[in-house]
Design an enzyme around this catalytic site. Structure first.
Site, PDB file in Angstrom:
ATOM      1  N   HIS A  16       0.778  -1.291  -0.024  1.00  0.00           N
ATOM      2  CA  HIS A  16       0.048   0.202  -0.136  1.00  0.00           C
ATOM      3  C   HIS A  16       0.877   1.205  -0.179  1.00  0.00           C
ATOM      4  CE1 HIS A  16      -3.785   1.970   1.418  1.00  0.00           C
ATOM      5  NE2 HIS A  16      -3.262   2.939   1.065  1.00  0.00           N
ATOM      6  N   HIS A  18       1.195   4.966  -2.165  1.00  0.00           N
ATOM      7  CA  HIS A  18       0.980   5.868  -3.493  1.00  0.00           C
ATOM      8  C   HIS A  18       2.071   6.141  -3.802  1.00  0.00           C
ATOM      9  CE1 HIS A  18      -3.499   5.756  -2.152  1.00  0.00           C
ATOM     10  NE2 HIS A  18      -2.862   5.370  -0.946  1.00  0.00           N
ATOM     11  N   ASP A  20       2.518   8.952  -5.851  1.00  0.00           N
ATOM     12  CA  ASP A  20       2.478  10.240  -5.696  1.00  0.00           C
ATOM     13  C   ASP A  20       2.480  10.942  -4.152  1.00  0.00           C
ATOM     14  OD1 ASP A  20      -0.208   9.043  -5.608  1.00  0.00           O
ATOM     15  OD2 ASP A  20      -1.223  10.896  -6.158  1.00  0.00           O
ATOM     16  N   GLY A 171      -9.430   8.395  -1.611  1.00  0.00           N
ATOM     17  CA  GLY A 171      -9.806   9.877  -1.519  1.00  0.00           C
ATOM     18  C   GLY A 171     -10.391   9.796  -0.269  1.00  0.00           C
ATOM     19  N   HIS A 198      -9.781   1.306   0.007  1.00  0.00           N
ATOM     20  CA  HIS A 198      -9.600   2.083   1.420  1.00  0.00           C
ATOM     21  C   HIS A 198     -10.984   2.305   2.013  1.00  0.00           C
ATOM     22  CE1 HIS A 198      -5.979   3.766  -0.926  1.00  0.00           C
ATOM     23  NE2 HIS A 198      -5.608   4.461   0.323  1.00  0.00           N
ATOM     24  N   GLU A 201     -10.893   4.033   7.422  1.00  0.00           N
ATOM     25  CA  GLU A 201     -10.203   4.807   7.747  1.00  0.00           C
ATOM     26  C   GLU A 201     -10.501   6.072   8.432  1.00  0.00           C
ATOM     27  OE1 GLU A 201      -7.963   6.472   4.506  1.00  0.00           O
ATOM     28  OE2 GLU A 201      -6.184   7.359   5.667  1.00  0.00           O
ATOM     29  N   ASP A 278       1.576   3.524   3.100  1.00  0.00           N
ATOM     30  CA  ASP A 278       0.768   4.645   2.466  1.00  0.00           C
ATOM     31  C   ASP A 278       1.633   5.593   1.681  1.00  0.00           C
ATOM     32  OD1 ASP A 278      -1.727   5.256   2.078  1.00  0.00           O
ATOM     33  OD2 ASP A 278      -2.299   6.439   3.881  1.00  0.00           O
TER      34      ASP A 278
HETATM   35 ZN   LIG Z   1      -3.674   4.738   1.069  1.00  0.00          ZN
END
Ligand SMILES: [Zn+2]
Length: 332
Positions: A16, A18, A20, A171, A198, A201, A278
Protein backbone atom coordinates in the site's frame (compact mmCIF):
# COMPACT_ATOMS: atom_id res chain seq x y z
CA UNK A 1 16.05 -11.29 19.78
CA UNK A 2 15.17 -7.68 19.06
CA UNK A 3 14.02 -6.87 15.55
CA UNK A 4 16.67 -5.01 13.58
CA UNK A 5 16.38 -3.02 10.39
CA UNK A 6 19.58 -4.59 9.13
CA UNK A 7 17.98 -8.05 9.25
CA UNK A 8 14.96 -6.79 7.29
CA UNK A 9 17.12 -5.38 4.51
CA UNK A 10 16.38 -7.02 1.17
CA UNK A 11 13.16 -8.53 2.55
CA UNK A 12 10.90 -5.50 2.73
CA UNK A 13 7.55 -5.49 0.95
CA UNK A 14 5.03 -2.66 0.67
CA UNK A 15 1.61 -3.35 -0.82
CA UNK A 16 0.00 0.00 0.00
CA UNK A 17 2.24 2.71 -1.36
CA UNK A 18 0.87 5.76 -3.19
CA UNK A 19 3.54 6.78 -5.67
CA UNK A 20 2.44 10.44 -5.68
CA UNK A 21 2.59 10.55 -1.87
CA UNK A 22 6.10 9.12 -1.94
CA UNK A 23 8.18 11.74 -3.73
CA UNK A 24 11.52 12.37 -2.07
CA UNK A 25 12.97 15.88 -1.93
CA UNK A 26 15.48 15.04 -4.65
CA UNK A 27 12.75 13.46 -6.80
CA UNK A 28 10.60 16.59 -6.38
CA UNK A 29 13.52 18.71 -7.60
CA UNK A 30 14.14 16.42 -10.58
CA UNK A 31 10.45 16.33 -11.59
CA UNK A 32 10.10 20.11 -11.25
CA UNK A 33 13.16 20.53 -13.45
CA UNK A 34 11.61 18.25 -16.08
CA UNK A 35 8.49 20.42 -15.98
CA UNK A 36 10.56 23.55 -16.57
CA UNK A 37 9.92 25.06 -13.13
CA UNK A 38 12.98 24.17 -11.01
CA UNK A 39 12.72 24.49 -7.23
CA UNK A 40 16.12 26.19 -6.88
CA UNK A 41 14.63 29.03 -4.82
CA UNK A 42 13.39 26.58 -2.16
CA UNK A 43 15.54 25.04 0.56
CA UNK A 44 15.19 21.29 1.26
CA UNK A 45 13.16 22.18 4.36
CA UNK A 46 10.77 24.24 2.26
CA UNK A 47 10.37 21.45 -0.30
CA UNK A 48 9.78 18.98 2.54
CA UNK A 49 7.10 21.26 3.98
CA UNK A 50 5.21 21.12 0.67
CA UNK A 51 5.24 17.32 0.44
CA UNK A 52 4.79 16.19 4.05
CA UNK A 53 2.21 16.69 6.83
CA UNK A 54 3.43 18.12 10.09
CA UNK A 55 2.60 16.79 13.55
CA UNK A 56 -0.50 18.97 13.60
CA UNK A 57 -2.38 17.09 10.86
CA UNK A 58 -6.09 17.34 11.73
CA UNK A 59 -7.75 14.69 9.60
CA UNK A 60 -7.76 12.81 6.29
CA UNK A 61 -8.92 15.90 4.38
CA UNK A 62 -5.94 17.95 5.54
CA UNK A 63 -3.72 14.95 4.80
CA UNK A 64 -5.08 14.74 1.25
CA UNK A 65 -4.25 18.44 0.72
CA UNK A 66 -0.57 17.47 0.81
CA UNK A 67 -0.98 15.77 -2.55
CA UNK A 68 -1.65 19.04 -4.39
CA UNK A 69 2.00 20.03 -4.79
CA UNK A 70 3.38 16.55 -5.69
CA UNK A 71 0.59 16.11 -8.22
CA UNK A 72 1.59 19.35 -9.92
CA UNK A 73 4.97 17.69 -10.61
CA UNK A 74 3.55 14.58 -12.35
CA UNK A 75 1.59 15.88 -15.30
CA UNK A 76 3.65 15.10 -18.41
CA UNK A 77 4.53 11.76 -19.94
CA UNK A 78 8.19 12.29 -19.09
CA UNK A 79 7.38 13.24 -15.48
CA UNK A 80 5.12 10.22 -14.95
CA UNK A 81 7.75 7.80 -16.28
CA UNK A 82 10.59 9.41 -14.32
CA UNK A 83 8.48 9.56 -11.16
CA UNK A 84 7.89 5.80 -11.18
CA UNK A 85 11.50 4.98 -12.11
CA UNK A 86 12.95 7.20 -9.37
CA UNK A 87 10.63 5.74 -6.75
CA UNK A 88 11.53 2.18 -7.72
CA UNK A 89 15.25 2.96 -7.56
CA UNK A 90 14.78 4.49 -4.09
CA UNK A 91 12.90 1.43 -2.84
CA UNK A 92 15.62 -0.87 -4.15
CA UNK A 93 18.25 1.27 -2.46
CA UNK A 94 16.37 1.00 0.85
CA UNK A 95 16.27 -2.79 0.76
CA UNK A 96 12.80 -3.57 -0.56
CA UNK A 97 12.24 -6.92 -2.29
CA UNK A 98 8.91 -6.02 -3.86
CA UNK A 99 6.27 -3.29 -3.92
CA UNK A 100 2.87 -2.57 -5.37
CA UNK A 101 2.79 1.09 -6.38
CA UNK A 102 -0.58 2.78 -6.69
CA UNK A 103 -1.72 6.03 -8.23
CA UNK A 104 -4.87 7.41 -9.83
CA UNK A 105 -4.29 7.90 -13.57
CA UNK A 106 -7.02 10.60 -13.59
CA UNK A 107 -4.95 12.69 -11.14
CA UNK A 108 -2.10 12.95 -13.66
CA UNK A 109 -4.37 14.30 -16.44
CA UNK A 110 -4.50 17.98 -15.41
CA UNK A 111 -2.33 19.12 -18.31
CA UNK A 112 -3.79 17.13 -21.13
CA UNK A 113 -2.56 13.54 -20.74
CA UNK A 114 -5.21 10.86 -21.16
CA UNK A 115 -5.47 8.10 -18.57
CA UNK A 116 -4.15 5.65 -21.17
CA UNK A 117 -1.08 7.85 -21.77
CA UNK A 118 -0.51 7.97 -18.01
CA UNK A 119 -0.61 4.18 -17.73
CA UNK A 120 1.72 3.80 -20.72
CA UNK A 121 4.18 6.31 -19.24
CA UNK A 122 4.07 4.61 -15.84
CA UNK A 123 4.81 1.25 -17.47
CA UNK A 124 7.74 2.84 -19.31
CA UNK A 125 9.10 4.07 -15.96
CA UNK A 126 8.47 0.71 -14.33
CA UNK A 127 10.45 -1.10 -17.02
CA UNK A 128 13.33 1.36 -16.77
CA UNK A 129 14.17 0.12 -13.28
CA UNK A 130 15.22 -3.43 -12.43
CA UNK A 131 13.35 -3.31 -9.11
CA UNK A 132 10.39 -5.71 -8.96
CA UNK A 133 7.16 -3.75 -8.65
CA UNK A 134 3.57 -3.90 -9.87
CA UNK A 135 0.98 -1.19 -10.44
CA UNK A 136 -2.43 -0.73 -8.84
CA UNK A 137 -4.68 1.80 -10.61
CA UNK A 138 -6.75 3.88 -8.20
CA UNK A 139 -10.24 5.19 -8.75
CA UNK A 140 -10.97 8.35 -6.77
CA UNK A 141 -13.83 9.15 -4.43
CA UNK A 142 -15.62 12.17 -5.87
CA UNK A 143 -19.05 13.47 -6.80
CA UNK A 144 -18.75 13.77 -10.57
CA UNK A 145 -16.05 11.40 -11.79
CA UNK A 146 -17.97 8.20 -12.49
CA UNK A 147 -16.85 8.23 -16.12
CA UNK A 148 -13.19 8.74 -15.15
CA UNK A 149 -13.40 5.91 -12.59
CA UNK A 150 -14.99 3.56 -15.11
CA UNK A 151 -12.24 4.46 -17.59
CA UNK A 152 -9.64 3.53 -14.94
CA UNK A 153 -11.31 0.15 -14.46
CA UNK A 154 -11.42 -0.47 -18.22
CA UNK A 155 -7.69 0.32 -18.44
CA UNK A 156 -6.94 -1.94 -15.48
CA UNK A 157 -8.82 -4.71 -17.31
CA UNK A 158 -6.97 -4.07 -20.54
CA UNK A 159 -3.49 -3.91 -18.99
CA UNK A 160 -4.10 -6.59 -16.36
CA UNK A 161 -1.19 -9.02 -16.37
CA UNK A 162 2.35 -9.03 -15.18
CA UNK A 163 2.61 -5.32 -14.41
CA UNK A 164 -0.85 -3.88 -13.73
CA UNK A 165 -2.33 -6.19 -11.11
CA UNK A 166 -5.35 -4.52 -9.52
CA UNK A 167 -7.57 -1.48 -8.95
CA UNK A 168 -8.29 0.54 -5.81
CA UNK A 169 -10.61 3.22 -4.44
CA UNK A 170 -8.87 6.15 -2.72
CA UNK A 171 -9.78 9.65 -1.55
CA UNK A 172 -12.03 11.31 1.00
CA UNK A 173 -13.89 8.39 2.60
CA UNK A 174 -15.82 10.50 5.14
CA UNK A 175 -17.28 12.68 2.37
CA UNK A 176 -17.97 10.11 -0.36
CA UNK A 177 -19.22 6.80 1.11
CA UNK A 178 -17.82 3.50 -0.18
CA UNK A 179 -21.25 2.16 -1.20
CA UNK A 180 -21.65 4.99 -3.74
CA UNK A 181 -18.93 3.36 -5.84
CA UNK A 182 -20.59 -0.05 -6.18
CA UNK A 183 -21.21 0.38 -9.96
CA UNK A 184 -17.50 1.03 -10.57
CA UNK A 185 -16.45 -2.19 -8.85
CA UNK A 186 -19.27 -4.18 -10.39
CA UNK A 187 -17.53 -3.44 -13.69
CA UNK A 188 -14.18 -4.48 -12.16
CA UNK A 189 -15.71 -7.83 -11.21
CA UNK A 190 -17.13 -8.27 -14.72
CA UNK A 191 -13.64 -7.69 -16.15
CA UNK A 192 -11.95 -9.96 -13.61
CA UNK A 193 -9.89 -7.08 -12.16
CA UNK A 194 -9.06 -7.76 -8.51
CA UNK A 195 -9.26 -4.75 -6.23
CA UNK A 196 -8.53 -3.33 -2.83
CA UNK A 197 -10.58 -0.51 -1.30
CA UNK A 198 -9.58 2.12 1.26
CA UNK A 199 -12.18 1.53 3.98
CA UNK A 200 -12.38 1.84 7.75
CA UNK A 201 -9.97 4.79 7.78
CA UNK A 202 -11.98 8.05 7.91
CA UNK A 203 -15.28 6.13 7.99
CA UNK A 204 -16.34 3.29 10.30
CA UNK A 205 -17.07 -0.46 10.10
CA UNK A 206 -19.97 -0.09 7.65
CA UNK A 207 -17.52 1.19 5.05
CA UNK A 208 -15.48 -2.02 5.46
CA UNK A 209 -18.65 -4.12 5.22
CA UNK A 210 -19.60 -2.30 2.01
CA UNK A 211 -16.12 -2.86 0.55
CA UNK A 212 -16.39 -6.59 1.34
CA UNK A 213 -19.88 -6.77 -0.15
CA UNK A 214 -18.54 -5.13 -3.32
CA UNK A 215 -15.92 -7.88 -3.59
CA UNK A 216 -12.74 -6.21 -2.32
CA UNK A 217 -9.87 -8.72 -2.15
CA UNK A 218 -8.05 -6.56 0.40
CA UNK A 219 -8.95 -3.64 2.66
CA UNK A 220 -6.83 -0.47 2.72
CA UNK A 221 -6.30 0.63 6.34
CA UNK A 222 -9.38 -1.12 7.79
CA UNK A 223 -8.33 -0.36 11.37
CA UNK A 224 -11.74 1.02 12.29
CA UNK A 225 -13.09 -2.50 11.80
CA UNK A 226 -11.84 -2.88 15.39
CA UNK A 227 -14.95 -0.91 16.47
CA UNK A 228 -17.05 -3.95 15.52
CA UNK A 229 -16.04 -7.37 16.98
CA UNK A 230 -18.33 -9.29 14.59
CA UNK A 231 -16.64 -7.64 11.62
CA UNK A 232 -13.19 -8.44 13.02
CA UNK A 233 -14.26 -12.10 13.33
CA UNK A 234 -15.46 -12.07 9.73
CA UNK A 235 -12.19 -10.53 8.48
CA UNK A 236 -10.23 -13.15 10.43
CA UNK A 237 -12.38 -16.07 9.23
CA UNK A 238 -12.19 -14.99 5.60
CA UNK A 239 -8.49 -14.01 5.94
CA UNK A 240 -9.10 -10.78 4.02
CA UNK A 241 -5.76 -8.95 4.07
CA UNK A 242 -5.82 -5.64 5.95
CA UNK A 243 -3.27 -3.09 4.72
CA UNK A 244 -2.35 -1.33 7.98
CA UNK A 245 -0.49 1.98 7.60
CA UNK A 246 0.18 2.86 11.23
CA UNK A 247 1.87 6.28 11.00
CA UNK A 248 -0.60 7.52 8.41
CA UNK A 249 -3.49 6.31 10.60
CA UNK A 250 -2.09 8.22 13.56
CA UNK A 251 -1.79 11.33 11.40
CA UNK A 252 -5.29 11.18 9.93
CA UNK A 253 -6.91 10.30 13.26
CA UNK A 254 -8.12 6.89 12.01
CA UNK A 255 -6.74 5.29 15.18
CA UNK A 256 -8.26 7.87 17.54
CA UNK A 257 -11.47 6.01 18.36
CA UNK A 258 -10.06 2.47 18.37
CA UNK A 259 -6.74 3.34 20.04
CA UNK A 260 -3.17 2.66 19.00
CA UNK A 261 -3.45 -0.98 20.02
CA UNK A 262 -6.17 -1.72 17.44
CA UNK A 263 -3.49 -3.23 15.18
CA UNK A 264 -2.52 -5.64 17.97
CA UNK A 265 -6.17 -6.55 18.47
CA UNK A 266 -6.57 -7.36 14.79
CA UNK A 267 -3.46 -9.55 14.94
CA UNK A 268 -4.64 -11.32 18.09
CA UNK A 269 -8.01 -11.98 16.47
CA UNK A 270 -6.17 -13.82 13.68
CA UNK A 271 -6.63 -11.23 10.92
CA UNK A 272 -4.20 -11.25 8.00
CA UNK A 273 -2.51 -7.94 8.78
CA UNK A 274 -0.02 -6.52 6.30
CA UNK A 275 2.16 -3.57 7.33
CA UNK A 276 2.43 -0.83 4.73
CA UNK A 277 3.56 2.80 4.61
CA UNK A 278 0.78 4.52 2.62
CA UNK A 279 2.89 7.56 1.65
CA UNK A 280 6.63 7.77 2.15
CA UNK A 281 6.85 11.55 1.79
CA UNK A 282 3.41 12.76 2.95
CA UNK A 283 3.68 10.61 6.10
CA UNK A 284 7.48 10.88 6.25
CA UNK A 285 7.90 7.15 6.78
CA UNK A 286 8.73 3.91 4.96
CA UNK A 287 7.90 0.29 5.53
CA UNK A 288 11.13 -0.53 7.40
CA UNK A 289 10.34 2.20 9.90
CA UNK A 290 6.71 1.04 10.17
CA UNK A 291 7.79 -2.52 11.01
CA UNK A 292 10.24 -1.25 13.63
CA UNK A 293 7.60 1.07 15.13
CA UNK A 294 4.99 -1.67 15.37
CA UNK A 295 7.41 -4.24 16.73
CA UNK A 296 8.14 -1.69 19.44
CA UNK A 297 4.50 -0.70 20.17
CA UNK A 298 3.19 -4.28 20.09
CA UNK A 299 6.26 -6.07 21.44
CA UNK A 300 6.80 -8.17 18.31
CA UNK A 301 9.88 -10.33 17.79
CA UNK A 302 11.63 -11.53 14.65
CA UNK A 303 9.26 -14.46 14.13
CA UNK A 304 6.19 -12.21 14.21
CA UNK A 305 7.76 -9.65 11.87
CA UNK A 306 8.72 -12.43 9.45
CA UNK A 307 5.10 -13.60 9.58
CA UNK A 308 3.93 -10.06 8.72
CA UNK A 309 6.20 -10.10 5.67
CA UNK A 310 4.89 -13.54 4.67
CA UNK A 311 1.36 -12.15 5.05
CA UNK A 312 2.35 -9.46 2.56
CA UNK A 313 3.48 -12.13 0.08
CA UNK A 314 0.19 -14.04 0.50
CA UNK A 315 -1.81 -10.82 0.10
CA UNK A 316 0.10 -9.53 -2.90
CA UNK A 317 -1.54 -9.40 -6.32
CA UNK A 318 1.61 -10.90 -7.89
CA UNK A 319 1.55 -14.23 -9.75
CA UNK A 320 2.32 -17.48 -7.90
CA UNK A 321 5.88 -17.78 -9.25
CA UNK A 322 6.75 -14.32 -7.91
CA UNK A 323 5.16 -15.16 -4.57
CA UNK A 324 7.19 -18.37 -4.32
CA UNK A 325 10.38 -16.44 -5.03
CA UNK A 326 9.52 -13.79 -2.42
CA UNK A 327 8.79 -16.44 0.22
CA UNK A 328 12.28 -17.78 -0.43
CA UNK A 329 13.79 -14.31 -0.06
CA UNK A 330 12.02 -13.73 3.26
CA UNK A 331 12.85 -17.16 4.67
CA UNK A 332 16.47 -17.00 3.45
ZN1 LIG B 1 -3.76 4.91 0.98
Amino acid sequence: MAVSLERLRGRLIDLHLHSDGSISISAARRLAELGGTPLDALSDAEVFDRISVGDSCEDLNEYLDKFVFPLSLIQTREQVAEHIRLLEDELKERGYAYAELRFAPQSFCERGLTQRQVVEAALEGLRASDFEARLILCCMRGADNLAANLETIELAGEYLGNEVVAADLAGAEAIFPTADFAPVFERARELGVPFTIHAGEADGPQSVRDALAMGAARIGHGVRAAEDPALVRELAERQVPIEVCYTSELQTGALEGVGVHAVGELLEAGCKVVICSDNNSVSNTWVGRELMLLSDVLGLGNAEVTQLLLNAVDASFADEATKARLRGVIAG
